[in-house]
Design a protein around this motif. Structure first.
Motif, PDB file in Angstrom:
ATOM      1  N   GLY A  22       0.962  -1.101   0.172  1.00 14.79           N
ATOM      2  CA  GLY A  22      -0.079   0.027   0.029  1.00 14.79           C
ATOM      3  C   GLY A  22       0.755   1.309   0.007  1.00 14.79           C
ATOM      4  O   GLY A  22       1.870   1.129   0.393  1.00 14.79           O
ATOM      5  N   ARG A  49      -3.538   4.217   0.747  1.00 12.44           N
ATOM      6  CA  ARG A  49      -4.099   4.147  -0.491  1.00 12.44           C
ATOM      7  C   ARG A  49      -3.685   2.855  -1.284  1.00 12.44           C
ATOM      8  O   ARG A  49      -2.814   2.320  -1.136  1.00 12.44           O
ATOM      9  CB  ARG A  49      -3.494   5.571  -1.261  1.00 12.44           C
ATOM     10  CG  ARG A  49      -4.030   6.886  -0.613  1.00 12.44           C
ATOM     11  CD  ARG A  49      -3.484   8.096  -1.332  1.00 12.44           C
ATOM     12  NE  ARG A  49      -3.962   9.522  -0.952  1.00 12.44           N
ATOM     13  CZ  ARG A  49      -5.040   9.821  -1.488  1.00 12.44           C
ATOM     14  NH1 ARG A  49      -5.510   9.411  -2.309  1.00 12.44           N
ATOM     15  NH2 ARG A  49      -5.444  11.015  -0.914  1.00 12.44           N
ATOM     16  N   SER A  50      -4.631   2.739  -2.381  1.00  7.56           N
ATOM     17  CA  SER A  50      -4.435   1.597  -3.184  1.00  7.56           C
ATOM     18  C   SER A  50      -3.408   1.752  -4.009  1.00  7.56           C
ATOM     19  O   SER A  50      -3.017   2.894  -4.682  1.00  7.56           O
ATOM     20  CB  SER A  50      -5.973   1.188  -3.859  1.00  7.56           C
ATOM     21  OG  SER A  50      -6.214   2.281  -4.884  1.00  7.56           O
ATOM     22  N   MET A  54      -3.103  -5.125  -8.007  1.00  5.75           N
ATOM     23  CA  MET A  54      -3.280  -5.955  -6.574  1.00  5.75           C
ATOM     24  C   MET A  54      -3.522  -7.156  -6.750  1.00  5.75           C
ATOM     25  O   MET A  54      -2.806  -8.053  -5.906  1.00  5.75           O
ATOM     26  CB  MET A  54      -4.266  -5.285  -5.874  1.00  5.75           C
ATOM     27  CG  MET A  54      -4.610  -5.303  -4.346  1.00  5.75           C
ATOM     28  SD  MET A  54      -2.987  -5.326  -3.421  1.00  5.75           S
ATOM     29  CE  MET A  54      -3.172  -3.640  -2.985  1.00  5.75           C
ATOM     30  N   ILE A  91      -3.399  -4.555   3.498  1.00  8.89           N
ATOM     31  CA  ILE A  91      -3.809  -3.997   2.269  1.00  8.89           C
ATOM     32  C   ILE A  91      -4.731  -2.621   2.460  1.00  8.89           C
ATOM     33  O   ILE A  91      -5.340  -2.503   3.585  1.00  8.89           O
ATOM     34  CB  ILE A  91      -4.678  -4.916   1.154  1.00  8.89           C
ATOM     35  CG1 ILE A  91      -6.170  -5.414   1.740  1.00  8.89           C
ATOM     36  CG2 ILE A  91      -3.444  -6.190   0.716  1.00  8.89           C
ATOM     37  CD1 ILE A  91      -6.755  -5.827   0.901  1.00  8.89           C
ATOM     38  N   PRO A  92      -4.914  -1.840   1.728  1.00 14.11           N
ATOM     39  CA  PRO A  92      -5.806  -0.515   1.663  1.00 14.11           C
ATOM     40  C   PRO A  92      -7.264  -1.177   1.985  1.00 14.11           C
ATOM     41  O   PRO A  92      -7.664  -2.049   1.306  1.00 14.11           O
ATOM     42  CB  PRO A  92      -5.512   0.121   0.515  1.00 14.11           C
ATOM     43  CG  PRO A  92      -4.099  -0.299  -0.090  1.00 14.11           C
ATOM     44  CD  PRO A  92      -4.168  -1.412   0.211  1.00 14.11           C
ATOM     45  N   ILE A  98      -9.815  -0.710  -1.297  1.00 19.12           N
ATOM     46  CA  ILE A  98      -9.984  -1.975  -2.108  1.00 19.12           C
ATOM     47  C   ILE A  98     -10.411  -3.312  -1.945  1.00 19.12           C
ATOM     48  O   ILE A  98     -10.286  -4.208  -2.947  1.00 19.12           O
ATOM     49  CB  ILE A  98      -8.608  -1.628  -3.035  1.00 19.12           C
ATOM     50  CG1 ILE A  98      -7.578  -2.493  -2.097  1.00 19.12           C
ATOM     51  CG2 ILE A  98      -8.339  -0.598  -3.677  1.00 19.12           C
ATOM     52  CD1 ILE A  98      -6.379  -2.470  -3.062  1.00 19.12           C
TER      53      ILE A  98
END
Length: 454
Positions: free
Chosen positions: A393, A402-403, A407, A424-425, A428
């Protein structure tokens, strides 16, 4: 009549009529070198002789050109083919740069052993033909159609190319080649520029693939003049530490493919060995139950690669805290330290901070931000991040996560190497498909990320 003198910038290739302390084009200091320009009007210059046949060419409609004929061929090394965009292109000029002793000549000599059905001319200007034979025996290179020419005179090299008509020509190295019509010595800006232009025109007109070796000076530029990068079709950089066995081949320019791909090799007694799975290599020897380390996944072209980020936070013994980053952008590291201090609740102002990326990999994309932040927090709090946990991230200035792109590919690679958790963010999580056996930990900011894994 006095010969006119031109000054070349060794950084950008700009030409001026007089010397300046600072290049007026790129702004670099002390980069202008003197070179005579009278040779440009001589009819016997190597570039003019090699390009004489080009005058007989005629323009063709683009609709009449044949695209069915295969213009690429495999070099026999999958990692090199990946970097070149699927193989070497017929009639192209490829510049292979790198520090002396990094493995450029070894790589090209091993290619010669793989090209069984093609005629190869290896022009060596740095060693004799017998020395090259000894190195070929050590590397196990046995090729019946491999011709060796120990020569530094460009005119003689072009004459042998015209007589032999090889499919592949290797010049080792361009700094040793010289054109007798020029008054400057071998390795100078004018010699390197003229010899490269002559080889390029010869390759285009005769249809052979040319690999040119270019040494890198202490500033990191190929032989000083950056003009070579504008003249050739592909520029490949061989990177690596002499103290380590792994080498990374990276494309800085490629007219026939992507410049984001990398090839990974391992240097041993028998030459360079391809590393088809760089993630396992970069994670080998990873410490367990040790604070200050976290794994992330970065994209090198179309290939996801797992990398280990290590951080060390220690109390400073001086008035000013020391900062150091190896394999990670220094300014980006300072930004992340400030975010942790302001948004993460960690007092890092009076601490020395050291960040290191294992394996000699350079992390230049924001996807490694979260892993770096967690590694710093882990070292500062002296708490261990689970060995089966990875983080992907980008971190913003307000501490939000943020994404990043691709991914799904990253998570597939993380799961393939046996990781059970991945941070992970949060935004998403609903847009991706979690691989089997991989738990996704969605976080919104750096505080949630630290609470989730520390």
């Amino acid at each position: 009549m006095k010969e006119k003198t031109i000054y070349y910038c060794t950084e950008c290739g700009n030409e001026t009529g007089k010397w300046f302390g600072q290049c007026p084009a790129c702004g670099q200091w002390n980069t202008l070198t003197e070179a005579p320009s009278a040779s440009q009007t001589k009819s016997k210059a190597g570039a003019v002789k090699a390009g004489a046949a080009a005058l007989r060419n005629r323009p063709h409609r683009i609709t009449e050109l044949d695209t069915q004929t295969e213009i690429r061929f495999s070099t026999g090394m999958g990692e090199l083919d990946r970097v070149l965009g699927g193989g070497a292109v017929i009639g192209s000029l490829v510049l292979v740069g790198g520090a002396p002793g990094i493995g450029k000549s070894t790589l090209l000599l091993q290619i010669c052993g793989n090209l069984r059905d093609q005629t190869v001319l290896y022009v060596t200007g740095e060693e004799s033909a017998r020395q090259l034979k000894m190195r070929a025996q050590r590397l196990g290179v046995e090729q019946e159609e491999l011709y060796v020419l120990a020569e530094t005179n460009l005119d003689h090299v072009l004459e042998n190319i015209e007589e032999l008509k090889p499919d592949v020509v290797i010049i080792d190295s361009i700094q040793t080649m010289f054109n007798g019509d020029l008054t400057s010595g071998p390795g100078s800006v004018s010699q390197v520029k003229d010899c490269t232009m002559a080889l390029m025109q010869s390759a285009k007109t005769q249809g052979f693939t040319c690999f040119v070796v270019g040494h890198v000076n202490k500033e990191g530029a190929i032989a000083g003049p950056k003009v070579l990068e504008h003249m050739v079709d592909c520029v490949l950089y061989f990177e690596g530490d002499h103290a380590m066995s792994y080498r990374i081949l990276r494309a800085a320019k490629n007219r026939f493919g992507s410049t984001n791909e990398i090839g990974v090799f391992e240097m041993d007694d028998t030459g360079l060995t391809e590393v088809p799975n760089p993630s396992e290599m970069l994670l080998s020897g990873r410490p367990k139950n040790c604070p200050g380390t976290c794994v992330t996944c970065v994209m090198e072209g179309s290939r996801p690669i797992l990398a280990e980020v290590q951080a060390l936070i220690a109390s400073s013994g001086f008035n000013g805290a020391r900062r150091n980053a190896n394999g990670f952008d220094y300014n980006r590291a300072m930004l992340l330290l400030a975010v942790l201090d302001k948004r993460g609740g960690l007092n890092l102002a009076g601490c020395d901070a050291y960040i290191n990326v294992i394996g000699g990999l350079e992390l230049d994309e924001p996807a490694a931000d979260l892993a770096t932040v967690l590694a710093i927090a882990s070292s500062a709090k002296n708490r261990v991040i689970g060995p089966d946990t990875a983080a992907i991230g980008e971190v913003g200035l307000t501490g939000e996560i943020r994404s990043v792109s691709a991914m799904n590919q990253r998570l597939t690679e993380v799961a393939r190497l046996g990781f059970a958790k991945c941070v992970i963010p949060a935004r998403i999580k609903g847009e991706i498909k979690a691989p089997a056996g991989l738990e996704l930990i969605a976080v919104k900011n750096v505080r949630e990320a630290m609470d989730a894994v520390l």
